[in-house]
Design a protein around this motif. Structure first.
Motif, PDB file in Angstrom:
ATOM      1  N   ALA A  99       0.923  -0.986   0.484  1.00  0.00           N
ATOM      2  CA  ALA A  99      -0.216  -0.302  -0.352  1.00  0.00           C
ATOM      3  C   ALA A  99       0.488   1.267   0.081  1.00  0.00           C
ATOM      4  O   ALA A  99       2.207   1.214   0.618  1.00  0.00           O
ATOM      5  CB  ALA A  99      -0.951  -0.074   1.866  1.00  0.00           C
ATOM      6  N   GLY A 100       0.423   2.158  -0.391  1.00  0.00           N
ATOM      7  CA  GLY A 100       0.896   3.690  -0.304  1.00  0.00           C
ATOM      8  C   GLY A 100       0.692   4.399   0.676  1.00  0.00           C
ATOM      9  O   GLY A 100       0.313   4.066   1.998  1.00  0.00           O
ATOM     10  N   SER A 101       1.967   5.169   1.461  1.00  0.00           N
ATOM     11  CA  SER A 101       2.122   5.874   2.468  1.00  0.00           C
ATOM     12  C   SER A 101       1.121   7.202   2.406  1.00  0.00           C
ATOM     13  O   SER A 101       1.553   7.662   1.336  1.00  0.00           O
ATOM     14  CB  SER A 101       3.342   6.144   3.038  1.00  0.00           C
ATOM     15  N   GLU A 102       0.557   7.271   3.174  1.00  0.00           N
ATOM     16  CA  GLU A 102      -0.100   9.045   3.269  1.00  0.00           C
ATOM     17  C   GLU A 102       0.241   9.763   5.089  1.00  0.00           C
ATOM     18  O   GLU A 102      -0.431   8.684   6.112  1.00  0.00           O
ATOM     19  CB  GLU A 102      -1.366   7.797   3.492  1.00  0.00           C
ATOM     20  N   ALA A 103       0.586  10.282   5.274  1.00  0.00           N
ATOM     21  CA  ALA A 103       1.731  10.678   6.063  1.00  0.00           C
ATOM     22  C   ALA A 103       0.703  10.490   6.945  1.00  0.00           C
ATOM     23  O   ALA A 103       1.273  10.832   8.094  1.00  0.00           O
ATOM     24  CB  ALA A 103       2.916  11.831   5.255  1.00  0.00           C
TER      25      ALA A 103
ATOM     26  N   ALA B  71      -5.285  18.553  -1.541  1.00  0.00           N
ATOM     27  CA  ALA B  71      -4.848  17.647  -2.597  1.00  0.00           C
ATOM     28  C   ALA B  71      -3.395  16.122  -2.650  1.00  0.00           C
ATOM     29  O   ALA B  71      -2.552  17.006  -1.617  1.00  0.00           O
ATOM     30  CB  ALA B  71      -4.637  18.551  -4.132  1.00  0.00           C
ATOM     31  N   HIS B  72      -3.541  15.361  -3.134  1.00  0.00           N
ATOM     32  CA  HIS B  72      -2.690  14.512  -2.722  1.00  0.00           C
ATOM     33  C   HIS B  72      -1.799  14.602  -3.548  1.00  0.00           C
ATOM     34  O   HIS B  72      -1.877  14.972  -5.066  1.00  0.00           O
ATOM     35  CB  HIS B  72      -3.596  13.271  -3.408  1.00  0.00           C
ATOM     36  N   ARG B  73      -0.141  15.141  -3.594  1.00  0.00           N
ATOM     37  CA  ARG B  73       0.731  14.979  -3.849  1.00  0.00           C
ATOM     38  C   ARG B  73       1.082  13.623  -3.863  1.00  0.00           C
ATOM     39  O   ARG B  73       1.633  13.278  -2.992  1.00  0.00           O
ATOM     40  CB  ARG B  73       1.873  15.634  -3.696  1.00  0.00           C
TER      41      ARG B  73
HETATM   42  O1  PXL Z   1      -8.130   6.031   1.066  1.00  0.00           O
HETATM   43  C1  PXL Z   1      -7.709   5.599   0.386  1.00  0.00           C
HETATM   44  C2  PXL Z   1      -5.915   5.950   0.090  1.00  0.00           C
HETATM   45  C3  PXL Z   1      -4.839   5.087   0.208  1.00  0.00           C
HETATM   46  N1  PXL Z   1      -4.417   5.164   0.178  1.00  0.00           N
HETATM   47  C4  PXL Z   1      -3.318   5.745  -0.017  1.00  0.00           C
HETATM   48  C5  PXL Z   1      -3.998   6.898   0.144  1.00  0.00           C
HETATM   49  C6  PXL Z   1      -5.979   7.211   0.397  1.00  0.00           C
HETATM   50  C7  PXL Z   1      -6.314   8.289   0.598  1.00  0.00           C
HETATM   51  O2  PXL Z   1      -5.700  10.082   0.781  1.00  0.00           O
HETATM   52  O3  PXL Z   1      -3.723   7.915   0.568  1.00  0.00           O
HETATM   53  C8  PXL Z   1      -2.293   6.221   0.499  1.00  0.00           C
END
Ligand code: PXL
Length: 266
Positions: free
Chosen positions: A9-13, A50-52
């Protein structure tokens, strides 16, 4: 031994969504959490949050999956935001080289930081390359329309039809989330495994979407499956975890709030 769960998955800081949410959820449910990061999302406070979006090098993604699966016995993996066709190729390759009992896909389709054209490529690649590998998929309202090909979903019956169609094309167990998008007092999710269809309901908590709810649901399903639950048992626990995480949500300086898993079961 503590059961291990892997999140790709991605990091969402800011800690509200993505890998951070997955790890917290895995921990709260008594599993040993691991992560292979696919991208880094940094909200931009000067531009309406906004998402960077920065993708991780595909070889680095593959290396992380290699490291975690070599060190641990991992039979349950969760897939969250992938974000680009290149990332999807890399993850599909890594998944294809290994056998997992459960592949839980949260089909994160829109990433606000991306061009519409690029996002369409990504959506198609996800459908073609990752969805067939999934054993359990958790589409939200929008993703249920995109994956089922339905133009609108306005009722629990529509959501059920979407869940059936997504099961038909993927073979996966489907937990389709109505959230706050459907009218009514309850947040309704539809579970469909090809044999049974079960509605999971809980009273709506407000009318606003809360960041990280979808990640938490899929991560909780993953943790429960890793511990040996059946898909329906996992879905029921996950619904409770999300409800608790929304009840105990965290607010900050953004116009949206974020889930907090730490009160579940306490
Ligand atoms: O909620 C979806 C999501 C999943 N993964 C990352 C996100 C987001 C929404 O911001 O940034 C990394």
């Amino acid at each position: 031994m503590t059961h291990v769960a892997l999140s790709i998955a991605g990091s969402e800081a800011t800690g509200g969504a993505g890998a951070q949410t997955d790890l917290k959820t895995f921990h709260q449910l008594g599993t040993f959490g691991t992560v292979a990061l696919t991208c880094i999302v940094s909200f931009d406070p000067s531009h309406d949050w906004a998402h960077r979006f920065v993708p991780i090098d595909p070889q680095v993604i593959r290396d992380q999956i290699e490291a975690t699966t070599a060190l641990h016995d991992i039979d349950t993996v969760k897939i969250g935001m992938l974000g680009t066709p290149t990332t999807i190729d890399a993850v599909a390759r890594s998944l294809g080289e290994r056998t997992f009992r459960h592949v839980v896909l949260d089909p994160v389709l829109i990433c606000k930081g991306q061009e519409p054209g690029a996002a369409l490529d990504t959506d198609n690649a996800l459908k073609e390359k990752i969805l067939p590998l999934a054993t359990f998929v958790t589409p939200n309202h929008f993703e249920s329309m995109a994956l089922s090909g339905m133009d609108s979903i306005t009722s629990v019956e529509d959501l059920t039809e979407a869940a059936r169609r997504i099961h038909e094309i993927s073979g996966a167990v489907v937990l389709a989330k109505g959230g706050v998008e459907l009218d009514g007092d309850d947040a309704v999710d539809v579970f469909h495994d090809g044999e049974q269809t079960v509605e999971l309901r809980s009273p709506k908590i407000g009318q606003e979407r809360v960041s990280g709810a979808g990640c938490t649901l899929a991560a909780a399903v993953t943790a429960e499956l890793a511990k040996g639950a059946t898909p329906l048992e996992a879905a029921r626990v996950a619904k409770d975890v999300v409800t608790s995480s929304i009840e105990h949500r965290q607010s900050g300086h953004a116009p949206f709030e974020a889930v907090y898993q730490g009160a579940y079961g306490r």
